[in-house]
Design a protein around this motif. Structure first.
Motif, PDB file in Angstrom:
ATOM      1  N   ALA A   1      15.054   8.199   2.582  1.00 34.22           N
ATOM      2  CA  ALA A   1      15.116   8.048   3.881  1.00 34.22           C
ATOM      3  C   ALA A   1      14.864   5.814   4.310  1.00 34.22           C
ATOM      4  O   ALA A   1      14.748   5.015   5.306  1.00 34.22           O
ATOM      5  N   GLY A   2      15.030   5.109   3.415  1.00 36.06           N
ATOM      6  CA  GLY A   2      15.137   4.015   3.214  1.00 36.06           C
ATOM      7  C   GLY A   2      13.784   3.162   3.002  1.00 36.06           C
ATOM      8  O   GLY A   2      14.119   2.111   2.761  1.00 36.06           O
ATOM      9  N   TYR A   3      13.000   3.764   2.286  1.00 38.29           N
ATOM     10  CA  TYR A   3      11.315   3.124   1.942  1.00 38.29           C
ATOM     11  C   TYR A   3      11.464   2.104   0.785  1.00 38.29           C
ATOM     12  O   TYR A   3      12.139   3.078   0.168  1.00 38.29           O
ATOM     13  N   GLY A   4      11.182   2.122   0.151  1.00 43.16           N
ATOM     14  CA  GLY A   4      10.314   1.413  -1.333  1.00 43.16           C
ATOM     15  C   GLY A   4       8.875   1.628  -1.936  1.00 43.16           C
ATOM     16  O   GLY A   4       8.532   1.350  -0.716  1.00 43.16           O
ATOM     17  N   ALA A   5       8.932   1.999  -2.968  1.00 46.56           N
ATOM     18  CA  ALA A   5       7.940   2.591  -3.856  1.00 46.56           C
ATOM     19  C   ALA A   5       8.084   1.537  -5.172  1.00 46.56           C
ATOM     20  O   ALA A   5       8.702   2.125  -5.756  1.00 46.56           O
ATOM     21  N   MET A   6       6.790   1.813  -5.448  1.00 48.09           N
ATOM     22  CA  MET A   6       6.385   0.747  -7.110  1.00 48.09           C
ATOM     23  C   MET A   6       4.627   0.852  -7.402  1.00 48.09           C
ATOM     24  O   MET A   6       4.191   0.122  -6.548  1.00 48.09           O
ATOM     25  N   VAL A   7       4.753   0.674  -8.625  1.00 47.92           N
ATOM     26  CA  VAL A   7       3.756   0.647  -9.300  1.00 47.92           C
ATOM     27  C   VAL A   7       3.973  -0.474 -10.539  1.00 47.92           C
ATOM     28  O   VAL A   7       5.271  -0.623 -11.224  1.00 47.92           O
ATOM     29  N   THR A   8       3.162  -1.925 -10.288  1.00 42.87           N
ATOM     30  CA  THR A   8       2.703  -2.701 -11.733  1.00 42.87           C
ATOM     31  C   THR A   8       2.034  -2.637 -12.041  1.00 42.87           C
ATOM     32  O   THR A   8       1.082  -1.764 -12.381  1.00 42.87           O
ATOM     33  N   SER A   9       2.035  -3.146 -13.131  1.00 39.65           N
ATOM     34  CA  SER A   9       0.174  -2.818 -13.921  1.00 39.65           C
ATOM     35  C   SER A   9      -0.914  -3.233 -12.899  1.00 39.65           C
ATOM     36  O   SER A   9      -1.637  -2.532 -13.771  1.00 39.65           O
ATOM     37  N   THR A  10      -0.467  -3.565 -12.103  1.00 38.59           N
ATOM     38  CA  THR A  10      -2.062  -3.366 -11.626  1.00 38.59           C
ATOM     39  C   THR A  10      -1.946  -3.489 -10.297  1.00 38.59           C
ATOM     40  O   THR A  10      -3.256  -3.467  -8.766  1.00 38.59           O
ATOM     41  N   ARG A  11      -0.986  -3.090  -9.812  1.00 38.21           N
ATOM     42  CA  ARG A  11      -0.617  -3.591  -8.196  1.00 38.21           C
ATOM     43  C   ARG A  11       0.133  -2.170  -7.756  1.00 38.21           C
ATOM     44  O   ARG A  11       0.953  -1.862  -8.292  1.00 38.21           O
ATOM     45  N   LEU A  12      -0.134  -1.295  -6.442  1.00 39.53           N
ATOM     46  CA  LEU A  12       0.780  -0.759  -5.713  1.00 39.53           C
ATOM     47  C   LEU A  12       1.509  -0.881  -4.441  1.00 39.53           C
ATOM     48  O   LEU A  12       1.114  -1.174  -3.465  1.00 39.53           O
ATOM     49  N   VAL A  13       2.480  -0.885  -4.566  1.00 46.29           N
ATOM     50  CA  VAL A  13       3.441  -1.685  -3.075  1.00 46.29           C
ATOM     51  C   VAL A  13       4.199  -0.572  -2.669  1.00 46.29           C
ATOM     52  O   VAL A  13       4.986   0.168  -3.226  1.00 46.29           O
ATOM     53  N   MET A  14       4.419  -1.161  -1.204  1.00 41.00           N
ATOM     54  CA  MET A  14       5.069   0.159  -0.464  1.00 41.00           C
ATOM     55  C   MET A  14       5.998  -0.817   0.433  1.00 41.00           C
ATOM     56  O   MET A  14       5.537  -2.032   1.162  1.00 41.00           O
ATOM     57  N   ARG A  15       7.293  -0.264   1.066  1.00 40.91           N
ATOM     58  CA  ARG A  15       7.954  -1.520   1.466  1.00 40.91           C
ATOM     59  C   ARG A  15       8.675  -0.724   2.647  1.00 40.91           C
ATOM     60  O   ARG A  15       9.177   0.737   2.729  1.00 40.91           O
ATOM     61  N   SER A  16       8.772  -1.098   3.712  1.00 39.45           N
ATOM     62  CA  SER A  16       9.167  -0.105   5.235  1.00 39.45           C
ATOM     63  C   SER A  16      10.518  -1.281   6.251  1.00 39.45           C
ATOM     64  O   SER A  16       9.920  -2.579   6.091  1.00 39.45           O
ATOM     65  N   PRO A  17      11.267  -0.759   6.683  1.00 38.20           N
ATOM     66  CA  PRO A  17      12.333  -1.569   6.937  1.00 38.20           C
ATOM     67  C   PRO A  17      11.359  -1.503   8.586  1.00 38.20           C
ATOM     68  O   PRO A  17      10.923  -0.591   8.617  1.00 38.20           O
ATOM     69  N   TYR A  18      12.057  -2.053   9.674  1.00 35.08           N
ATOM     70  CA  TYR A  18      11.698  -2.174  11.203  1.00 35.08           C
ATOM     71  C   TYR A  18      12.629  -1.337  11.174  1.00 35.08           C
ATOM     72  O   TYR A  18      13.579  -0.202  11.028  1.00 35.08           O
ATOM     73  N   ASN A  19      11.889  -0.678  11.906  1.00 36.67           N
ATOM     74  CA  ASN A  19      12.531   0.523  13.162  1.00 36.67           C
ATOM     75  C   ASN A  19      12.515   1.315  12.542  1.00 36.67           C
ATOM     76  O   ASN A  19      13.819   2.564  13.243  1.00 36.67           O
ATOM     77  N   THR A  20      12.273   2.334  11.550  1.00 31.46           N
ATOM     78  CA  THR A  20      12.316   3.629  11.240  1.00 31.46           C
ATOM     79  C   THR A  20      11.778   4.345  12.590  1.00 31.46           C
ATOM     80  O   THR A  20      10.927   3.975  12.946  1.00 31.46           O
ATOM     81  N   ALA A  21      11.685   6.149  11.523  1.00 28.35           N
ATOM     82  CA  ALA A  21      11.281   6.893  12.488  1.00 28.35           C
ATOM     83  C   ALA A  21       9.813   7.322  12.526  1.00 28.35           C
ATOM     84  O   ALA A  21       9.209   7.559  13.184  1.00 28.35           O
ATOM     85  N   GLU A  22       9.291   6.461  10.604  1.00 26.55           N
ATOM     86  CA  GLU A  22       7.527   6.301  10.164  1.00 26.55           C
ATOM     87  C   GLU A  22       7.121   5.161  11.120  1.00 26.55           C
ATOM     88  O   GLU A  22       6.625   5.368  11.365  1.00 26.55           O
ATOM     89  N   THR A  23       7.516   4.134  11.525  1.00 27.69           N
ATOM     90  CA  THR A  23       7.135   3.208  11.824  1.00 27.69           C
ATOM     91  C   THR A  23       7.158   2.726  13.260  1.00 27.69           C
ATOM     92  O   THR A  23       7.221   3.504  13.729  1.00 27.69           O
ATOM     93  N   TYR A  24       6.458   2.284  14.459  1.00 27.09           N
ATOM     94  CA  TYR A  24       5.195   2.286  15.424  1.00 27.09           C
ATOM     95  C   TYR A  24       5.413   1.392  16.105  1.00 27.09           C
ATOM     96  O   TYR A  24       4.850  -0.008  15.239  1.00 27.09           O
ATOM     97  N   SER A  25       5.703   1.152  17.209  1.00 23.93           N
ATOM     98  CA  SER A  25       5.213  -0.059  18.210  1.00 23.93           C
ATOM     99  C   SER A  25       4.110  -0.484  18.731  1.00 23.93           C
ATOM    100  O   SER A  25       3.803   0.971  19.672  1.00 23.93           O
ATOM    101  N   GLY A  26       3.124  -1.349  18.638  1.00 24.32           N
ATOM    102  CA  GLY A  26       2.144  -1.403  19.491  1.00 24.32           C
ATOM    103  C   GLY A  26       2.033  -2.750  19.802  1.00 24.32           C
ATOM    104  O   GLY A  26       2.163  -3.533  19.757  1.00 24.32           O
TER     105      GLY A  26
END
Length: 775
Positions: A149-174
């Motif tokens: 669906a275009g999302y990105g996910a990653m685990v490094t040695s100390t961090r958990l990272v998530m990434r999303s493009p703008y205007n996807t079905a799961e993002t919303y405007s507020g």
């Protein structure tokens, strides 16, 4: 964030990511860039900046402290065979991690969170992302589905990272509104589950990025960001650091002061102010109603570090926010000496054509008619356009000698109107105009300066007219000059003209020194040649040079005697001379009519490889294999037509599992010209603008869609009904545009299609949708 700057890049450039192992090169498409944490920007001069997140895909991450990124740039010249390849590498160190890091870039949102355990890494790389499962707020999906669906996910040695493009079905405007200013934010929430040694762990992540808050006051850009971003802060907090930057690079206080930038905080806002025209931005021509407008583009960066009171957790919030001002009207400056000079203009202004009184000419056609059009470039990047028009050009209108109010005879006047189009520029230029009246005693003459100002010289007889010549009561101001001539004023010799067709004209004026003359009784040497017009003050003659007692010899001028007072009029003609005669056709003064004819229009549907719509799948590429939920980018085009009055409208589009467009099951994509309101993953129409390939944007419609309905590993076919209409015809009521009414007002179901002779039916070739398990 790692930034790479490139200068003077070629018209076409492909960017490849070079992974640390160097075994393959991956094309950096817009979709992959948003998913993996890359972005790129170019200014009008071809200077390009490429940004990479420290936690982006394919970045060589050494224990979250040292980061290496490699890119291969393939630059193409005017021909595809002229290719230059550059390998670029960048190393960056970063150790000031906060508990939570939020990054808002041009094309993606990223949130990284410190994990409670130290996760193992392999060869300096991030842990295999398949160990993560993600659950966005509005839809549950495993990692593989999230990546598709275009999302990105990653685990490094100390961090958990998530990434999303703008205007996807799961993002919303507020909207965040704590004052009279409303702040629009794009919000991304996710609950991420990952496997840890003690079992399954969960982290709730959120990112919120501003999409507004810009004001323009007194030529200053004022960018407001909420001090409390509600989706990110629940309780009380303290701001520890605030920084401003440009193009991703932080500025210190002295640099900000030198540029006139300010960074302030109130109870509700964080405010960055940038003067329009600062050296860190650039101007560009903006199109608006075919007038000369410019826009200013600048990209500020805001970096804020805050600490929550209850948990003592730190959040680093970094936003890169490109700002474009509304079009600002600029009146082109005009200088005139021997030519008209328009400028200075921005470098991206292109002179397309010039509209004169009688016709519209391209630059090449203008030069062919004797008009000299030149472009002058300056060292500061601006340019001017000069237009030199000779008086005898056929585009200059000449008002012939005429009798004003049946009393006063004025000399000819020349008029020139130039309208220069550079996609948005209009310019009018006129030469001086002369008007006049007279009474029983005096002539009253007024000269209005043209658009070039008072660069005018007036001559009476053989003398230049100056304010010191009291006999003419000369007066002038910034727009006019005027003079008054009495009948006793010194006058030039008898006005006369000689014409190539063998005609002479002359005007005799009664003066006070000869009171007994009656103008209507004046004749030429042949007393039968009387005035063509006369009154009690002057007589006007018009006659052939072979009449009225004219005498002529080969070596002497033609001469005619006016009686009384026996004044001689002369015309000289060269006997042995070659003359060039020019002519131009004039348009007829009636509207042409078109005969009824017939023809054939062709419509085609193509599947683009990405959202840029530059590369398309060819016949040999089918069947095209796509993942479920991966966007499909379609383009429908009216081909073999250049008529700008025609517009292509997509009436309805749908997908089937069979090549037969009427087969079932089917799923509606476009209904009654609009997106299917029953589809939670809404079809998106993409704008079409003119470029090297697109000559008439109204001939093309572009849309993208994601397929969720059909089962996995199926072939689908997309079908559309399109209609061609006349956008300028009031009689053609069907041409009301693409999706001109809200979805809730639509006449639903495509079974209600109209039977129209202008309707076209097109279908795509087969596309294989797969879950990825069989690839």
């Amino acid at each position: 964030m790692i930034g790479l700057s490139l200068g003077e890049w070629c018209p076409v450039m492909l960017v490849f990511i070079v992974p640390p192992d160097g075994t393959q090169h991956i094309v950096l498409t817009p979709n992959l860039a948003a998913q993996c944490g890359y972005s790129m920007e170019s200014d009008p001069w071809g200077n390009t900046r490429i940004y990479s997140s420290l936690l982006g895909c394919y970045v060589d991450n050494r224990d979250d402290q040292t980061f290496n990124v490699g890119l291969r740039l393939r630059l193409y010249g005017p021909t595809r065979s002229a290719v230059v390849t550059h390998d670029v590498k960048q190393t960056c160190s970063y150790t000031r991690w906060a508990s939570r890091e939020i990054l808002c870039d041009r094309n993606y949102m990223e949130v990284g969170h410190l994990t409670s355990i130290v996760l193992p890494t392999s060869k300096g790389q991030a842990q295999d992302v398949k160990e993560i499962d993600t659950i966005p707020d509005v839809l549950s999906m495993v990692l593989r589905e999230a990546e598709q669906a275009g999302y990105g996910a990653m685990v490094t040695s100390t961090r958990l990272v998530m990434r999303s493009p703008y205007n996807t079905a799961e993002t919303y405007s507020g909207d965040v509104s704590n004052t009279d200013i409303k702040f629009s934010m794009e919000v991304f929430r996710v609950s991420a589950y990952y496997k840890a040694p003690h079992g399954l762990s969960v982290v709730n992540l959120a990112a919120a990025c501003p999409t507004g808050g810009v004001l323009y006051i007194n030529n200053v850009i004022s960018w407001h960001v909420p001090r409390r971003v509600t989706p990110l802060v629940d309780g009380s907090f303290e701001i520890l650091e605030m920084h401003m930057g440009i193009n991703g690079k932080r500025l210190d206080g002295s640099q900000m002061a030198a540029r006139g930038y300010t960074l302030t905080a109130t109870d509700f806002h964080i405010v960055i102010e940038i003067p329009v025209g600062s050296p860190d931005g650039h101007y560009k021509v903006g199109k608006s109603n075919y007038q000369y407008h410019i826009i200013y583009i600048v990209e500020p960066m805001l970096e804020v570090l805050w600490r929550t009171t209850d948990t003592q957790d730190d959040t680093r919030y970094k936003v890169l926010f490109p700002i474009t001002t509304p079009p600002m009207h600029q009146h082109p400056h005009v200088q005139e000496s021997k030519f008209v000079l328009l400028g200075p203009l921005l470098h991206d202004v292109v002179l397309r054509n010039i509209t004169f009184f009688t016709r519209v000419l391209t630059v090449e056609e203008s030069n062919a008619r004797g008009v000299t059009v030149l472009e002058h470039r300056y060292s500061n990047g601006t340019k001017s356009i000069s237009v030199l028009v000779p008086f005898d050009a056929d585009i200059v209108l000449e008002d012939a000698s005429e009798i004003i109010d049946a009393k006063c005879h004025l000399v000819p006047s020349y008029w020139l109107c130039i309208k220069c189009f550079s996609d948005m520029t209009e310019l009018f230029v006129s030469l001086p105009t002369i008007t006049g009246t007279c009474d029983q005693n005096q002539f009253y003459i007024s000269v209005k300066y043209g658009s070039q100002g008072n660069n005018v010289k007036a001559i009476v007889g053989l003398h230049h007219l100056t304010p010191e010549m009291a006999d003419y009561q000369f007066q002038e101001n910034s727009t006019h000059f005027s003079l008054v001539l009495t009948l006793s004023s010194p006058l030039p010799p008898l006005p006369s003209e000689c014409y190539p067709n063998g005609t002479m004209t002359a005007t005799a004026v009664k003066v006070d020194s000869v009171t007994n003359i009656i103008p209507s009784r004046l004749t030429l040497k042949d007393q039968s040649c009387k005035p063509a017009f006369s009154d009690d003050r002057f007589a006007y003659f018009s006659f052939s040079v072979a009449s009225c007692g004219t005498t002529r010899t080969v070596s002497q001028p033609l001469q005619c005697i006016l009686l009384p007072p026996r004044q001689t009029l002369s015309c000289y003609y060269v006997v042995n001379e070659t003359q060039t005669v020019g002519f131009s056709s004039q348009p007829t003064h009636y509207e042409p009519t078109a005969e009824i004819g017939s023809g054939q229009l062709t419509v085609q549907m193509r599947l683009a490889q990405d959202s840029l719509y530059e590369l398309f799948y060819q016949a040999e590429d089918y069947p095209v294999v796509k993942y479920l939920r991966q966007p499909l980018y379609f383009e429908v085009e009216l081909v073999e037509s250049t008529d700008p009055n025609l517009e292509l409208i997509l009436e309805s589009c749908w997908a089937t599992l069979d090549e037969d467009r009427s087969s079932l099951p089917s799923w509606d994509i476009i209904v009654d010209r609009c997106e299917n309101p029953d589809d939670s993953y809404v079809t998106i129409f993409h704008p079409v603008v003119s470029d090297a390939r697109v000559l008439v944007p109204s001939h093309i419609k572009r849309f993208s869609m994601k397929m969720f309905t059909f089962t996995k590993d199926e072939e689908i076919f997309v079908h559309c009904d399109a209609e061609i209409c006349d956008s300028h015809s009031q009689a053609d009521g069907s041409c009301r545009g693409q999706c001109v009414q809200p979805a809730h007002q639509m006449n639903y179901r495509r079974e209600l299609k109209r039977d129209s002779t202008n309707q076209m039916q097109i279908s795509s070739q087969h596309i294989v949708l797969t879950s990825g398990e069989n690839i």
